[in-house]
Motif scaffolding. Sequence first.
Motif, PDB file in Angstrom:
ATOM      1  N   PRO A 102       0.835  -1.209   0.000  1.00  0.00           N
ATOM      2  CA  PRO A 102       0.000   0.000   0.000  1.00  0.00           C
ATOM      3  C   PRO A 102       0.864   1.252   0.000  1.00  0.00           C
ATOM      4  O   PRO A 102       1.955   1.263   0.572  1.00  0.00           O
ATOM      5  CB  PRO A 102      -0.803  -0.116   1.294  1.00  0.00           C
ATOM      6  CG  PRO A 102      -0.026  -1.038   2.158  1.00  0.00           C
ATOM      7  CD  PRO A 102       0.751  -1.949   1.245  1.00  0.00           C
ATOM      8  N   THR A 103       0.379   2.306  -0.683  1.00  0.00           N
ATOM      9  CA  THR A 103       1.130   3.560  -0.716  1.00  0.00           C
ATOM     10  C   THR A 103       0.318   4.747  -0.230  1.00  0.00           C
ATOM     11  O   THR A 103       0.802   5.543   0.543  1.00  0.00           O
ATOM     12  CB  THR A 103       1.640   3.879  -2.135  1.00  0.00           C
ATOM     13  OG1 THR A 103       0.533   3.920  -3.029  1.00  0.00           O
ATOM     14  CG2 THR A 103       2.650   2.861  -2.600  1.00  0.00           C
ATOM     15  N   THR A 104      -0.906   4.889  -0.723  1.00  0.00           N
ATOM     16  CA  THR A 104      -1.672   6.084  -0.391  1.00  0.00           C
ATOM     17  C   THR A 104      -3.134   5.754  -0.124  1.00  0.00           C
ATOM     18  O   THR A 104      -3.658   4.766  -0.616  1.00  0.00           O
ATOM     19  CB  THR A 104      -1.658   7.106  -1.547  1.00  0.00           C
ATOM     20  OG1 THR A 104      -2.234   6.488  -2.706  1.00  0.00           O
ATOM     21  CG2 THR A 104      -0.270   7.591  -1.867  1.00  0.00           C
ATOM     22  N   ALA A 105      -3.758   6.625   0.614  1.00  0.00           N
ATOM     23  CA  ALA A 105      -5.204   6.592   0.782  1.00  0.00           C
ATOM     24  C   ALA A 105      -5.625   8.013   1.105  1.00  0.00           C
ATOM     25  O   ALA A 105      -5.156   8.602   2.081  1.00  0.00           O
ATOM     26  CB  ALA A 105      -5.612   5.637   1.895  1.00  0.00           C
ATOM     27  N   THR A 106      -6.443   8.584   0.248  1.00  0.00           N
ATOM     28  CA  THR A 106      -6.941   9.941   0.490  1.00  0.00           C
ATOM     29  C   THR A 106      -8.450   9.934   0.405  1.00  0.00           C
ATOM     30  O   THR A 106      -9.046   9.159  -0.345  1.00  0.00           O
ATOM     31  CB  THR A 106      -6.376  10.956  -0.534  1.00  0.00           C
ATOM     32  OG1 THR A 106      -6.764  10.541  -1.844  1.00  0.00           O
ATOM     33  CG2 THR A 106      -4.876  11.043  -0.456  1.00  0.00           C
ATOM     34  N   GLU A 107      -9.052  10.792   1.176  1.00  0.00           N
ATOM     35  CA  GLU A 107     -10.507  10.906   1.198  1.00  0.00           C
ATOM     36  C   GLU A 107     -10.870  12.371   1.054  1.00  0.00           C
ATOM     37  O   GLU A 107     -10.320  13.230   1.741  1.00  0.00           O
ATOM     38  CB  GLU A 107     -11.043  10.353   2.521  1.00  0.00           C
ATOM     39  CG  GLU A 107     -12.537  10.336   2.603  1.00  0.00           C
ATOM     40  CD  GLU A 107     -13.025   9.638   3.865  1.00  0.00           C
ATOM     41  OE1 GLU A 107     -13.945  10.180   4.491  1.00  0.00           O
ATOM     42  OE2 GLU A 107     -12.483   8.573   4.207  1.00  0.00           O
ATOM     43  N   THR A 108     -11.786  12.654   0.127  1.00  0.00           N
ATOM     44  CA  THR A 108     -12.262  14.006  -0.090  1.00  0.00           C
ATOM     45  C   THR A 108     -13.767  14.021   0.125  1.00  0.00           C
ATOM     46  O   THR A 108     -14.502  13.348  -0.596  1.00  0.00           O
ATOM     47  CB  THR A 108     -11.944  14.482  -1.527  1.00  0.00           C
ATOM     48  OG1 THR A 108     -10.540  14.323  -1.751  1.00  0.00           O
ATOM     49  CG2 THR A 108     -12.330  15.931  -1.721  1.00  0.00           C
ATOM     50  N   ALA A 109     -14.193  14.755   1.117  1.00  0.00           N
ATOM     51  CA  ALA A 109     -15.616  14.804   1.440  1.00  0.00           C
ATOM     52  C   ALA A 109     -16.240  16.052   0.835  1.00  0.00           C
ATOM     53  O   ALA A 109     -15.692  17.145   0.916  1.00  0.00           O
ATOM     54  CB  ALA A 109     -15.810  14.803   2.951  1.00  0.00           C
ATOM     55  N   ALA A 110     -17.367  15.843   0.184  1.00  0.00           N
ATOM     56  CA  ALA A 110     -18.167  16.929  -0.369  1.00  0.00           C
ATOM     57  C   ALA A 110     -19.620  16.631  -0.010  1.00  0.00           C
ATOM     58  O   ALA A 110     -19.961  15.474   0.265  1.00  0.00           O
ATOM     59  CB  ALA A 110     -17.975  17.013  -1.877  1.00  0.00           C
ATOM     60  N   PRO A 111     -20.486  17.619  -0.034  1.00  0.00           N
ATOM     61  CA  PRO A 111     -21.880  17.362   0.338  1.00  0.00           C
ATOM     62  C   PRO A 111     -22.544  16.259  -0.504  1.00  0.00           C
ATOM     63  O   PRO A 111     -23.351  15.497  -0.001  1.00  0.00           O
ATOM     64  CB  PRO A 111     -22.572  18.705   0.103  1.00  0.00           C
ATOM     65  CG  PRO A 111     -21.488  19.714   0.194  1.00  0.00           C
ATOM     66  CD  PRO A 111     -20.246  19.029  -0.298  1.00  0.00           C
ATOM     67  N   GLU A 112     -22.174  16.168  -1.777  1.00  0.00           N
ATOM     68  CA  GLU A 112     -22.826  15.191  -2.655  1.00  0.00           C
ATOM     69  C   GLU A 112     -22.195  13.806  -2.615  1.00  0.00           C
ATOM     70  O   GLU A 112     -22.822  12.825  -3.000  1.00  0.00           O
ATOM     71  CB  GLU A 112     -22.887  15.704  -4.095  1.00  0.00           C
ATOM     72  CG  GLU A 112     -21.552  15.947  -4.753  1.00  0.00           C
ATOM     73  CD  GLU A 112     -20.898  17.288  -4.427  1.00  0.00           C
ATOM     74  OE1 GLU A 112     -19.812  17.531  -4.948  1.00  0.00           O
ATOM     75  OE2 GLU A 112     -21.461  18.078  -3.642  1.00  0.00           O
ATOM     76  N   ARG A 113     -20.923  13.694  -2.176  1.00  0.00           N
ATOM     77  CA  ARG A 113     -20.276  12.378  -2.115  1.00  0.00           C
ATOM     78  C   ARG A 113     -18.945  12.467  -1.389  1.00  0.00           C
ATOM     79  O   ARG A 113     -18.373  13.537  -1.219  1.00  0.00           O
ATOM     80  CB  ARG A 113     -20.048  11.812  -3.509  1.00  0.00           C
ATOM     81  CG  ARG A 113     -18.968  12.541  -4.277  1.00  0.00           C
ATOM     82  CD  ARG A 113     -18.802  11.983  -5.668  1.00  0.00           C
ATOM     83  NE  ARG A 113     -17.626  12.588  -6.273  1.00  0.00           N
ATOM     84  CZ  ARG A 113     -16.667  11.924  -6.858  1.00  0.00           C
ATOM     85  NH1 ARG A 113     -16.735  10.623  -6.938  1.00  0.00           N
ATOM     86  NH2 ARG A 113     -15.640  12.535  -7.382  1.00  0.00           N
ATOM     87  N   THR A 114     -18.445  11.312  -0.989  1.00  0.00           N
ATOM     88  CA  THR A 114     -17.116  11.198  -0.418  1.00  0.00           C
ATOM     89  C   THR A 114     -16.288  10.361  -1.383  1.00  0.00           C
ATOM     90  O   THR A 114     -16.637   9.219  -1.673  1.00  0.00           O
ATOM     91  CB  THR A 114     -17.147  10.538   0.966  1.00  0.00           C
ATOM     92  OG1 THR A 114     -17.946  11.357   1.833  1.00  0.00           O
ATOM     93  CG2 THR A 114     -15.756  10.377   1.536  1.00  0.00           C
ATOM     94  N   ALA A 115     -15.214  10.938  -1.895  1.00  0.00           N
ATOM     95  CA  ALA A 115     -14.342  10.238  -2.840  1.00  0.00           C
ATOM     96  C   ALA A 115     -13.133   9.689  -2.092  1.00  0.00           C
ATOM     97  O   ALA A 115     -12.535  10.381  -1.271  1.00  0.00           O
ATOM     98  CB  ALA A 115     -13.894  11.175  -3.945  1.00  0.00           C
ATOM     99  N   VAL A 116     -12.792   8.440  -2.385  1.00  0.00           N
ATOM    100  CA  VAL A 116     -11.636   7.804  -1.768  1.00  0.00           C
ATOM    101  C   VAL A 116     -10.718   7.302  -2.875  1.00  0.00           C
ATOM    102  O   VAL A 116     -11.169   6.639  -3.805  1.00  0.00           O
ATOM    103  CB  VAL A 116     -12.052   6.621  -0.866  1.00  0.00           C
ATOM    104  CG1 VAL A 116     -10.823   5.947  -0.274  1.00  0.00           C
ATOM    105  CG2 VAL A 116     -12.993   7.097   0.229  1.00  0.00           C
ATOM    106  N   VAL A 117      -9.431   7.660  -2.791  1.00  0.00           N
ATOM    107  CA  VAL A 117      -8.430   7.166  -3.733  1.00  0.00           C
ATOM    108  C   VAL A 117      -7.410   6.380  -2.920  1.00  0.00           C
ATOM    109  O   VAL A 117      -6.852   6.886  -1.951  1.00  0.00           O
ATOM    110  CB  VAL A 117      -7.737   8.320  -4.493  1.00  0.00           C
ATOM    111  CG1 VAL A 117      -6.629   7.778  -5.393  1.00  0.00           C
ATOM    112  CG2 VAL A 117      -8.754   9.121  -5.299  1.00  0.00           C
TER     113      VAL A 117
END
Length: 116
Positions: A44-59
């Motif tokens: 594993p190298t990365t995990a990022t989470e971006t929260a917005a009112p319409e959705r939460t994106a995870v990379v």
Amino acid sequence: MMFFDQDIVRLRAGTRVDRGGNAVPDWSPDAVSRLAITEVSIQPTTATETAAPERTAVVTGWHVQSQPGTDLDIRAADRIEWDGMILEVDGEIARWTDPVEGGIHHVELDLVRATG
């Protein structure tokens, strides 16, 4: 110490002709070629989470390395199947040259999965 005990499947798109007469990638199941690749190390190298009112994106990302002396038939446009997921190749494939004997020493690449 690195262990080369994991297996992946390389997915390569076929081609089809679009309405404009251009050859484009075809990711339909019948068009994709599959190649089993054994004995790699995946970390594993990365995990990022971006929260917005319409959705939460995870990379999420992983780093793959082949054993010394092993080249891999993987291109930047390919996808990788591993651990029940389909992952995108992120960037170019690094093929490291053996400084003593020449040829490929090992291969490294990064994979990502975006959800949300």
